[in-house]
Design an enzyme around this catalytic site. Structure first.
Site, PDB file in Angstrom:
ATOM      1  N   THR A 158       0.827  -1.203   0.000  1.00 42.26           N
ATOM      2  CA  THR A 158       0.000   0.000   0.000  1.00 42.26           C
ATOM      3  C   THR A 158       0.863   1.255   0.000  1.00 42.26           C
ATOM      4  O   THR A 158       1.756   1.400   0.837  1.00 42.26           O
ATOM      5  CB  THR A 158      -0.903  -0.015   1.250  1.00 42.26           C
ATOM      6  OG1 THR A 158      -1.720  -1.178   1.189  1.00 42.26           O
ATOM      7  CG2 THR A 158      -1.762   1.233   1.318  1.00 42.26           C
ATOM      8  N   GLU A 159       0.573   2.131  -0.930  1.00 37.34           N
ATOM      9  CA  GLU A 159       1.284   3.411  -1.062  1.00 37.34           C
ATOM     10  C   GLU A 159       2.797   3.217  -1.127  1.00 37.34           C
ATOM     11  O   GLU A 159       3.565   4.065  -0.690  1.00 37.34           O
ATOM     12  CB  GLU A 159       0.908   4.373   0.071  1.00 37.34           C
ATOM     13  CG  GLU A 159      -0.592   4.637   0.184  1.00 37.34           C
ATOM     14  CD  GLU A 159      -1.189   5.295  -1.055  1.00 37.34           C
ATOM     15  OE1 GLU A 159      -0.425   5.739  -1.922  1.00 37.34           O
ATOM     16  OE2 GLU A 159      -2.421   5.338  -1.150  1.00 37.34           O
ATOM     17  N   LEU A 160       3.178   2.033  -1.639  1.00 35.49           N
ATOM     18  CA  LEU A 160       4.597   1.741  -1.853  1.00 35.49           C
ATOM     19  C   LEU A 160       5.401   1.716  -0.539  1.00 35.49           C
ATOM     20  O   LEU A 160       6.599   1.992  -0.528  1.00 35.49           O
ATOM     21  CB  LEU A 160       5.209   2.765  -2.813  1.00 35.49           C
ATOM     22  CG  LEU A 160       5.892   2.222  -4.076  1.00 35.49           C
ATOM     23  CD1 LEU A 160       5.007   1.244  -4.817  1.00 35.49           C
ATOM     24  CD2 LEU A 160       6.295   3.349  -5.012  1.00 35.49           C
ATOM     25  N   ARG A 458      -1.594   3.834  -6.280  1.00 34.26           N
ATOM     26  CA  ARG A 458      -1.998   5.202  -6.394  1.00 34.26           C
ATOM     27  C   ARG A 458      -1.365   6.015  -5.310  1.00 34.26           C
ATOM     28  O   ARG A 458      -1.031   5.526  -4.269  1.00 34.26           O
ATOM     29  CB  ARG A 458      -3.479   5.323  -6.293  1.00 34.26           C
ATOM     30  CG  ARG A 458      -3.970   4.875  -4.995  1.00 34.26           C
ATOM     31  CD  ARG A 458      -5.386   4.562  -5.216  1.00 34.26           C
ATOM     32  NE  ARG A 458      -6.156   5.699  -4.801  1.00 34.26           N
ATOM     33  CZ  ARG A 458      -6.587   5.813  -3.594  1.00 34.26           C
ATOM     34  NH1 ARG A 458      -6.291   4.921  -2.727  1.00 34.26           N
ATOM     35  NH2 ARG A 458      -7.306   6.824  -3.263  1.00 34.26           N
TER      36      ARG A 458
END
Lengths: 464, 457
Positions: A158-160, A458
């Protein structure tokens, strides 16, 4: 589909250009008040979620999917890229925008588009609950296989967000590549365009986002104050050509909504995307690759220590965007404190609701910093303020807690088997392909072979 | 740059945001190098006003600037700033926010007071103490004052506004200045005359307009005065975009004439608040302001009724007076809220600060609030705040919860959230304090100085 051709004089392996796009939609909450607790179990704003996913599908997913498919075909497979498509986004597209999902499936079928693994609910479960993290990853892997026809081999959190714990867990689950942010704090003098290993991991390869070149497209593209405006495909290709000769993989990671949603059609973003692959391929030094292809083709340049989580958000590249203020921390704490009760309730619907609440966007909406970053958050929040986001979220948690408690009490009264017995089989407990050893991915995809597609990620939750 | 400013008395002489704003602005202007001759209406006794007096006008010593921590410190710097401000008090019975009925009542009160003074003066009594301040000056000798104040002041509010304008016109002829700047409708006619007599540009500053105060039931005479003042002005300053919108829509003020200068906070308001021992019992939710249509007290009660259903120990306090107060007391009783709602009546000065210190949450449910400084005072004392979106202050605050005044469900939901969620309180109070500390009158004054230069050029 042909294998990438080495254009020009045969040299060392070409420098890989690795576009990866994050696709995600959260299930936004209704304006759920304290007076709804115990009265109303409609937590999510279906109308709003439908409106937004349809809008984004129309402006971004559908036209961009069509464009990328054309690019793959016109370049005979020399243009390649990756996506992550969160489980919540897949669910929303299945319900409200099937034509968008078909576009992603068509891309995956070309064999030139990899779909990445991630948590099914775009959650921060890795921080709080290892079991839940593994369950959501397995759930998503199964979903990707069902929808796109291939189990993922590369992972993006999530979110890198990456750290050594995430890396080790992901390696343990059988992934060969992990995507992360090429932050200055992590890399220091090193180049983001090399393939790295992670301290404590054996086989896992780390691919780090080249934030300057990625953000040229994702953030600066339409900024007229930027000295490089307007960005053309040729100009972008020249930036690539200026990179040091020993760079092996330029990772262009961005929100898929960059195309048509963050950067409107009128900015010329689609024209740029249409022209970019050929402009890049005009230089024989470059070839497009997917993350798994890159990870399996290169030995690590170094093993990096990542003691603290790093994300791709905001200037700090930390978790401040999700856990930076007391509201966010209180909400996250309350969320995971509720998980045992939800599991114990034996109610699949409550667990499904809980997982939707675990989507990190809910925390992101509570961000309060007032900076240029703060503007970004505000832009993507469906709430009038971060406080409103917190209020609705906490009210929903209270309601969920009440219902989970009631269900557990009912179960006890009825003498039903202990908690958890009637849960839907947790994906983690199903025979888990992620824990099997993966066949070594081919260094070069065989022509026509289905290529694992990557997931998109994203940058920030989007809202109305 | 010299400004003839027609304003209102400073606190603590009056309550309300207008005097507070005038104080902050004039202090700020002194710091950015603007000379201000500040004219205020003031009801005097008929004492000898001395040789400097110009037709019903008295020079008032400027209070020594308390060191508010802004700008250069020390007595010399304070004296230099004080030298940039002169205060002229013009004999008048005007007070801001006065209705025609209230004006009549005020005249009657002044007459009663004068009669009592006269009786006292007739009786053998020690000589009056030396005059230190006009407030005290008013207490002395009224023998030369005509007994009927109505014969001296205007017989009604509109006549007094007009009389004030005539006096100010005379004052203006004797003063040198580059710009006339007027605050709210009662001073507009005076300012327009001063501008016309001097040929200097006029700036009109709108802190509130008749539509804020009265909704749709406006007093046409007041609206007419507002329209004339706005039309005569070279620039119109609104205290918020909210108010600027009303001025465009209701008064047809062209956008190019309009400027927004938000209010700010003085250091006095920013200072660490009172620490009071809170009485035992549930949390206190506070309404503090005039109990009038404009302030939305009814929505406060409606929300209270919803909150006590889920949090029965919460106490609601309504502080302030106003024409709707009796109706609110009755309504609270009728709604079964007698146990939960307390009315304190009008509070001023330290009592206001003490009340804020007692509160766990401040609510400003105004129907139409051009700005609204009181939430900032609450935040300066670490009290979380809910304000209506129909307020100017909502434009500049991030660390406040916002509601539409009519949405009592949302208001109740947010009251409960603040009381039930410590993390929310923590974010609101910490963020609120930081925001309030960042709001400086000096910065607002700098905006005004730019505007003066624009119109004086």
């Amino acid at each position: 589909m042909t294998a990438p051709r080495a254009a020009g004089p045969a040299t060392a392996a070409p420098t890989a250009v690795v576009p990866y796009f994050q696709v995600h939609q959260p299930f936004r909450l209704r304006r759920y008040t304290y007076f709804d607790i115990g009265v109303d179990a409609r937590w999510f704003d279906d109308a709003e979620n439908e409106r937004i996913v349809r809008r984004v599908a129309e402006r971004c997913y559908v036209p961009t999917n069509a464009l990328l498919l054309r690019l793959v075909e016109e370049t005979e497979g020399r243009f390649r890229c990756a996506f992550s498509v969160s489980g919540t986004a897949i669910e929303q597209m299945e319900r409200w925008a099937p034509e968008a999902l078909e576009g992603f499936v068509a891309l995956a079928r070309t064999g030139c588009v990899e779909v990445l693994g991630e948590t099914s609910h775009h959650s921060l479960a890795f921080l709080a609950d290892d079991l839940e993290f593994r369950a959501q990853v397995a759930d998503q892997a199964a979903r990707v296989e069902r929808v796109f026809g291939r189990r993922p081999t590369a992972f993006r959190n999530t979110e890198l967000v990456i750290d050594e714990h995430v890396a080790r867990t992901v390696e343990d689950l059988g992934f060969v590549a992990l995507l992360g942010e090429g932050s200055d704090g992590l890399l220091g003098w090193r180049s983001p365009a090399r393939v790295y290993g992670v301290e404590g991991c054996e086989r896992l390869r780390l691919l780090l986002r080249h934030y300057r070149l990625s953000d040229d497209i994702a953030f600066r593209f339409s900024n007229r104050a930027w000295d490089q405006w307007p960005l053309t495909a040729e100009k972008f290709a020249r930036s690539l050509a200026a990179l040091p000769a020993d760079d092996v993989a330029v990772n262009l990671f961005m929100d898929y909504e960059t195309f048509g949603e963050h950067q409107w059609k009128e900015t010329g973003i689609f024209d740029f995307l249409a022209a970019m692959p050929r402009a890049v391929l005009a230089d024989p030094r470059f070839a497009f690759r997917t993350p798994t292809e890159v990870a399996t083709a290169h030995a690590p340049a170094a093993r990096l220590a990542i003691p603290h989580p790093i994300s791709w958000a905001d200037a700090e590249r930390d978790l401040g965007a999700w856990l930076g203020n007391p509201m966010q921390r209180a909400a996250n704490l309350a969320l995971y404190a509720l998980l045992p009760a939800v599991r114990a309730s034996g109610r699949a619907d409550l667990l499904a609701a809980w997982r939707r609440l675990s989507t990190s966007d809910h925390l992101y909406y509570m961000f309060t910093k007032r900076t240029s970053d703060g503007d970004v958050h505000e832009h993507f929040s469906p709430y009038a303020s971060p406080h409103d986001a917190f209020i609705a979220f906490m009210n929903v948690l209270d309601d969920l807690e009440r219902r989970a408690g009631a269900a557990a009490a009912d179960a006890t009264a009825a003498g039903t088997p202990p908690a958890g017995a009637v849960l839907p089989p947790a994906p983690a407990r199903a025979p888990d392909p992620l824990t099997r050893p993966l066949p070594p991915p081919p260094a070069t995809p065989a022509p026509g072979a289905a290529q694992p597609s990557k997931r998109s990620r994203r940058r920030v939750p989007r809202g109305g | 740059m010299r400004v003839l400013m027609l304003g209102w008395e400073f606190p603590p002489h009056i309550s309300g945001g207008l005097g507070t704003a005038c104080l902050g602005l004039t202090r700020g202007l002194a710091k950015v190098g603007v000379d201000v001759t500040f004219v205020v209406p003031k009801a005097f006794g008929d004492e000898d006003r001395g040789p400097t007096r110009v037709l019903g006008c008295n020079e008032v010593p400027v209070e020594v600037d308390e060191d508010d921590g802004e700008g250069p410190r020390g007595p010399a710097a304070a004296a230099a700033r004080a030298a940039r401000r002169r205060v002229l008090a013009v004999d008048s019975a005007l007070l801001p926010y006065l209705s025609a009925e209230q004006y009549a009542a005020r005249l009657a009160a002044l007459e009663r007071e004068a009669a009592e003074e006269e009786e006292r003066a007739a009786a053998p009594a020690p000589a009056p103490a030396p005059v230190e301040h006009p407030d005290k000056a008013r207490r002395v000798s009224v023998a030369k004052r005509p007994l009927s104040f109505a014969g001296f002041y205007g017989p009604d509010l509109m006549a007094e506004v007009e009389r004030y304008a005539k006096v100010v016109e005379q004052v203006a002829r004797a003063e040198a200045f580059d710009v006339v700047h007027a605050h709210d409708w009662m001073t507009y006619p005076a300012a327009a005359r001063a501008a016309a007599a001097s040929g200097k540009p006029l700036v009109v500053h709108v802190h509130a307009c008749e539509y804020d105060r009265s909704g749709e039931h406006v007093n046409p005479a007041i609206v007419a005065i507002e329209r004339a003042g706005l039309a005569a002005a070279h620039r119109v300053v609104a205290v918020s975009h909210f108010t600027a919108g009303i001025l465009r829509r209701r008064y047809g003020v062209p956008a190019e004439k309009l400027r927004v200068v938000h209010n700010a906070v003085t250091r006095r308001e920013q200072r660490e608040g009172w620490h009071v021992e809170k009485p035992a019992g549930g949390p206190v939710v506070l309404f503090l302001g005039r109990v009038t249509f404009q302030k939305g007290p009814v929505y406060f009660l409606e929300a209270a009724a919803r909150v006590v259903r889920v949090l029965p120990d919460v106490r609601f306090v309504m502080s302030g007076s106003g024409d709707m107060l009796p109706a609110m007391v009755e309504r609270a009783a009728a709604m079964g809220l007698a146990r939960h709602v307390r009315f304190t009546g009008f509070l001023s000065g330290a009592d206001v600060e003490r009340m804020f210190a007692l509160a766990d949450l401040y609510v400003m449910p105004s129907v139409s609030e051009p700005f609204g400084i009181s939430p900032l005072e609450a935040m300066a004392q670490d009290v979380p705040v809910i304000v209506s979106r129909q307020s100017g202050v909502a434009e500049v605050l991030a660390s406040a919860l916002k509601v539409d005044f009519w949405d009592v469900e949302d208001l109740a939901n947010k009251i409960v959230a603040v009381l039930r969620r410590p993390a929310l309180r923590q974010v609101l109070t910490a963020g609120g304090r930081a925001e309030v500390e960042g709001m400086r009158w000096e910065a607002r004054a700098a905006q005004l100085a730019t505007l003066y230069a624009e119109v004086a050029a």
